[in-house]
Design a protein around this motif. Structure first.
Motif, PDB file in Angstrom:
ATOM      1  N   CYS A  52      45.657  96.923 113.089  1.00 50.66           N
ATOM      2  CA  CYS A  52      44.776  96.035 112.198  1.00 50.66           C
ATOM      3  C   CYS A  52      45.651  96.903 111.017  1.00 50.66           C
ATOM      4  O   CYS A  52      45.813  97.752 110.518  1.00 50.66           O
ATOM      5  CB  CYS A  52      43.478  97.669 112.352  1.00 50.66           C
ATOM      6  SG  CYS A  52      42.405  98.042 110.369  1.00 50.66           S
ATOM      7  N   ALA A  53      45.785  95.897 110.421  1.00 45.33           N
ATOM      8  CA  ALA A  53      46.902  95.702 108.658  1.00 45.33           C
ATOM      9  C   ALA A  53      46.416  96.906 107.546  1.00 45.33           C
ATOM     10  O   ALA A  53      46.562  97.496 107.306  1.00 45.33           O
ATOM     11  CB  ALA A  53      46.863  94.649 108.363  1.00 45.33           C
ATOM     12  N   PRO A  54      44.289  96.335 106.978  1.00 47.09           N
ATOM     13  CA  PRO A  54      43.683  97.834 106.472  1.00 47.09           C
ATOM     14  C   PRO A  54      44.059  98.868 106.468  1.00 47.09           C
ATOM     15  O   PRO A  54      43.751  99.950 105.917  1.00 47.09           O
ATOM     16  CB  PRO A  54      42.740  96.852 106.510  1.00 47.09           C
ATOM     17  CG  PRO A  54      42.863  95.641 107.012  1.00 47.09           C
ATOM     18  CD  PRO A  54      43.523  95.549 107.820  1.00 47.09           C
ATOM     19  N   CYS A  55      43.863  99.134 108.260  1.00 45.53           N
ATOM     20  CA  CYS A  55      44.262 100.734 108.678  1.00 45.53           C
ATOM     21  C   CYS A  55      45.606 101.003 108.637  1.00 45.53           C
ATOM     22  O   CYS A  55      45.604 102.705 107.713  1.00 45.53           O
ATOM     23  CB  CYS A  55      43.819 100.211 109.627  1.00 45.53           C
ATOM     24  SG  CYS A  55      42.447 100.029 110.847  1.00 45.53           S
ATOM     25  N   GLU A 138      38.995  98.828 103.812  1.00 44.98           N
ATOM     26  CA  GLU A 138      40.187  99.742 103.547  1.00 44.98           C
ATOM     27  C   GLU A 138      39.573 100.536 102.182  1.00 44.98           C
ATOM     28  O   GLU A 138      38.739 100.477 101.208  1.00 44.98           O
ATOM     29  CB  GLU A 138      41.304  98.762 102.721  1.00 44.98           C
ATOM     30  CG  GLU A 138      42.701  99.524 102.777  1.00 44.98           C
ATOM     31  CD  GLU A 138      43.094  98.907 101.931  1.00 44.98           C
ATOM     32  OE1 GLU A 138      44.297  99.212 101.564  1.00 44.98           O
ATOM     33  OE2 GLU A 138      43.542  97.604 102.874  1.00 44.98           O
ATOM     34  N   GLN A 139      39.886 101.959 102.281  1.00 52.68           N
ATOM     35  CA  GLN A 139      39.421 102.866 101.514  1.00 52.68           C
ATOM     36  C   GLN A 139      40.801 103.573 100.377  1.00 52.68           C
ATOM     37  O   GLN A 139      41.760 103.388 101.209  1.00 52.68           O
ATOM     38  CB  GLN A 139      38.764 104.057 102.456  1.00 52.68           C
ATOM     39  CG  GLN A 139      37.496 103.754 102.784  1.00 52.68           C
ATOM     40  CD  GLN A 139      36.710 102.780 101.940  1.00 52.68           C
ATOM     41  OE1 GLN A 139      35.870 103.779 101.030  1.00 52.68           O
ATOM     42  NE2 GLN A 139      35.624 101.250 102.409  1.00 52.68           N
ATOM     43  N   THR A 140      40.210 103.540  99.334  1.00 51.94           N
ATOM     44  CA  THR A 140      41.566 104.898  99.381  1.00 51.94           C
ATOM     45  C   THR A 140      40.546 106.757  99.157  1.00 51.94           C
ATOM     46  O   THR A 140      39.372 106.246  99.453  1.00 51.94           O
ATOM     47  CB  THR A 140      41.365 103.956  97.648  1.00 51.94           C
ATOM     48  OG1 THR A 140      40.239 104.531  96.068  1.00 51.94           O
ATOM     49  CG2 THR A 140      41.722 102.779  97.585  1.00 51.94           C
ATOM     50  N   ALA A 141      41.741 107.062  98.221  1.00 52.39           N
ATOM     51  CA  ALA A 141      41.681 108.303  98.446  1.00 52.39           C
ATOM     52  C   ALA A 141      40.475 108.607  97.286  1.00 52.39           C
ATOM     53  O   ALA A 141      39.756 110.263  97.552  1.00 52.39           O
ATOM     54  CB  ALA A 141      42.582 109.708  98.493  1.00 52.39           C
ATOM     55  N   SER A 142      41.200 108.409  96.689  1.00 54.89           N
ATOM     56  CA  SER A 142      40.090 108.267  95.056  1.00 54.89           C
ATOM     57  C   SER A 142      38.518 108.182  95.402  1.00 54.89           C
ATOM     58  O   SER A 142      37.752 108.402  94.668  1.00 54.89           O
ATOM     59  CB  SER A 142      40.027 107.922  94.124  1.00 54.89           C
ATOM     60  OG  SER A 142      40.609 106.768  94.113  1.00 54.89           O
ATOM     61  N   GLY A 143      38.247 106.752  95.983  1.00 51.64           N
ATOM     62  CA  GLY A 143      36.818 106.005  96.378  1.00 51.64           C
ATOM     63  C   GLY A 143      36.193 107.445  96.849  1.00 51.64           C
ATOM     64  O   GLY A 143      35.342 107.494  97.282  1.00 51.64           O
ATOM     65  N   VAL A 144      36.929 107.680  98.283  1.00 55.73           N
ATOM     66  CA  VAL A 144      36.214 108.470  99.400  1.00 55.73           C
ATOM     67  C   VAL A 144      35.608 109.915  98.885  1.00 55.73           C
ATOM     68  O   VAL A 144      34.314 110.406  99.091  1.00 55.73           O
ATOM     69  CB  VAL A 144      36.901 109.133 100.173  1.00 55.73           C
ATOM     70  CG1 VAL A 144      36.206 109.654 101.867  1.00 55.73           C
ATOM     71  CG2 VAL A 144      37.835 107.003 101.787  1.00 55.73           C
ATOM     72  N   GLN A 145      36.636 110.523  98.176  1.00 55.07           N
ATOM     73  CA  GLN A 145      36.591 111.531  97.466  1.00 55.07           C
ATOM     74  C   GLN A 145      35.213 111.355  95.984  1.00 55.07           C
ATOM     75  O   GLN A 145      35.076 112.689  96.476  1.00 55.07           O
ATOM     76  CB  GLN A 145      37.564 112.080  96.614  1.00 55.07           C
ATOM     77  CG  GLN A 145      38.473 113.602  96.683  1.00 55.07           C
ATOM     78  CD  GLN A 145      39.811 113.162  96.086  1.00 55.07           C
ATOM     79  OE1 GLN A 145      40.139 112.779  95.309  1.00 55.07           O
ATOM     80  NE2 GLN A 145      40.114 115.155  96.870  1.00 55.07           N
ATOM     81  N   ALA A 146      35.253 110.214  95.695  1.00 54.48           N
ATOM     82  CA  ALA A 146      33.515 110.446  94.565  1.00 54.48           C
ATOM     83  C   ALA A 146      32.970 109.937  95.315  1.00 54.48           C
ATOM     84  O   ALA A 146      31.859 110.506  95.274  1.00 54.48           O
ATOM     85  CB  ALA A 146      34.024 108.490  93.885  1.00 54.48           C
ATOM     86  N   ARG A 147      32.809 109.169  96.857  1.00 50.66           N
ATOM     87  CA  ARG A 147      31.552 109.103  97.107  1.00 50.66           C
ATOM     88  C   ARG A 147      31.403 110.672  98.129  1.00 50.66           C
ATOM     89  O   ARG A 147      29.606 110.871  98.180  1.00 50.66           O
ATOM     90  CB  ARG A 147      31.646 108.153  98.666  1.00 50.66           C
ATOM     91  CG  ARG A 147      31.521 107.166  98.510  1.00 50.66           C
ATOM     92  CD  ARG A 147      30.130 106.447  97.775  1.00 50.66           C
ATOM     93  NE  ARG A 147      29.036 106.740  98.473  1.00 50.66           N
ATOM     94  CZ  ARG A 147      28.355 106.618  97.477  1.00 50.66           C
ATOM     95  NH1 ARG A 147      27.975 107.694  96.273  1.00 50.66           N
ATOM     96  NH2 ARG A 147      27.439 107.502  98.566  1.00 50.66           N
ATOM     97  N   LEU A 148      32.145 111.846  98.157  1.00 50.48           N
ATOM     98  CA  LEU A 148      31.723 112.796  99.030  1.00 50.48           C
ATOM     99  C   LEU A 148      31.267 113.489  97.801  1.00 50.48           C
ATOM    100  O   LEU A 148      30.277 114.708  97.911  1.00 50.48           O
ATOM    101  CB  LEU A 148      33.028 113.610  98.906  1.00 50.48           C
ATOM    102  CG  LEU A 148      33.579 113.009 100.581  1.00 50.48           C
ATOM    103  CD1 LEU A 148      34.881 114.117 101.149  1.00 50.48           C
ATOM    104  CD2 LEU A 148      32.646 114.102 101.741  1.00 50.48           C
ATOM    105  N   LEU A 149      32.082 113.469  96.998  1.00 48.97           N
ATOM    106  CA  LEU A 149      31.022 114.532  95.761  1.00 48.97           C
ATOM    107  C   LEU A 149      30.059 113.843  95.199  1.00 48.97           C
ATOM    108  O   LEU A 149      28.928 114.738  94.749  1.00 48.97           O
ATOM    109  CB  LEU A 149      32.304 114.176  94.088  1.00 48.97           C
ATOM    110  CG  LEU A 149      33.014 115.107  94.125  1.00 48.97           C
ATOM    111  CD1 LEU A 149      34.450 114.889  93.411  1.00 48.97           C
ATOM    112  CD2 LEU A 149      33.123 116.343  94.647  1.00 48.97           C
TER     113      LEU A 149
END
Length: 156
Positions: A52-55, A138-149
């Motif tokens: 999976c390329a995006p993975c 595909e996710q980014t660290a900052s995007g997932v961090q924002a969702r978590l917060l």
């Protein structure tokens, strides 16, 4: 010790043991993953495959998120979509330079995660073990961090 006291003691020991969660199986290196190491934390569970390329592109993002989350009650977990185990799992995880914990046993049933027909897919599970969000693509660290917060703030 009286018979009653032994019965009562046995009862309470049984209750304590029944409350303990089952372990999570083993990781990509064949090491046992005790429940105590993950329970009570927010979990970011990313399903991946080496084809999976995006993975492949998001692995460095999850490596960064994992490092940034150390000691903050959040753990990043990987799960191989194809169900690789043992040496195959270790080789695939190493080949992608996955630096976070990869579970050999799929935790989907434990957290009632829906089966996804697309990759990549990431689930956010709260500290009580409840599915809070499903992120497709595909996710980014900052995007997932924002969702978590945002999800953590909802609880307050």
């Amino acid at each position: 010790m009286g018979v009653r006291l032994r019965i009562i003691s046995g009862f309470f020991v049984g209750l304590i043991l029944a409350g303990c969660s089952a372990d999570y199986g083993v990781d990509q290196y064949g090491r046992k993953v005790p429940a105590a190491s993950l329970d009570g934390q927010w979990l970011v569970i990313n399903y991946w495959a080496d084809w999976c390329a995006p993975c492949r592109k998001e692995v460095p993002e999850f490596n960064r998120l994992s490092k940034d989350s150390e000691g903050k009650g959040v753990r990043v977990l990987g799960v191989n979509y194809d169900g690789l185990r043992d040496a195959e799992l270790a080789s695939a995880a190493h080949g992608l330079d996955i630096q976070y914990l990869v579970l050999a046993d799929d935790p989907a049933q434990r957290f009632e995660l829906p089966r996804s027909d697309v990759l990549p897919v990431t689930f956010i599970v709260d500290a009580q073990g409840r599915l809070r969000e499903r992120l497709v693509g595909e996710q980014t660290a900052s995007g997932v961090q924002a969702r978590l917060l945002a999800l953590q703030e909802e609880k307050r």
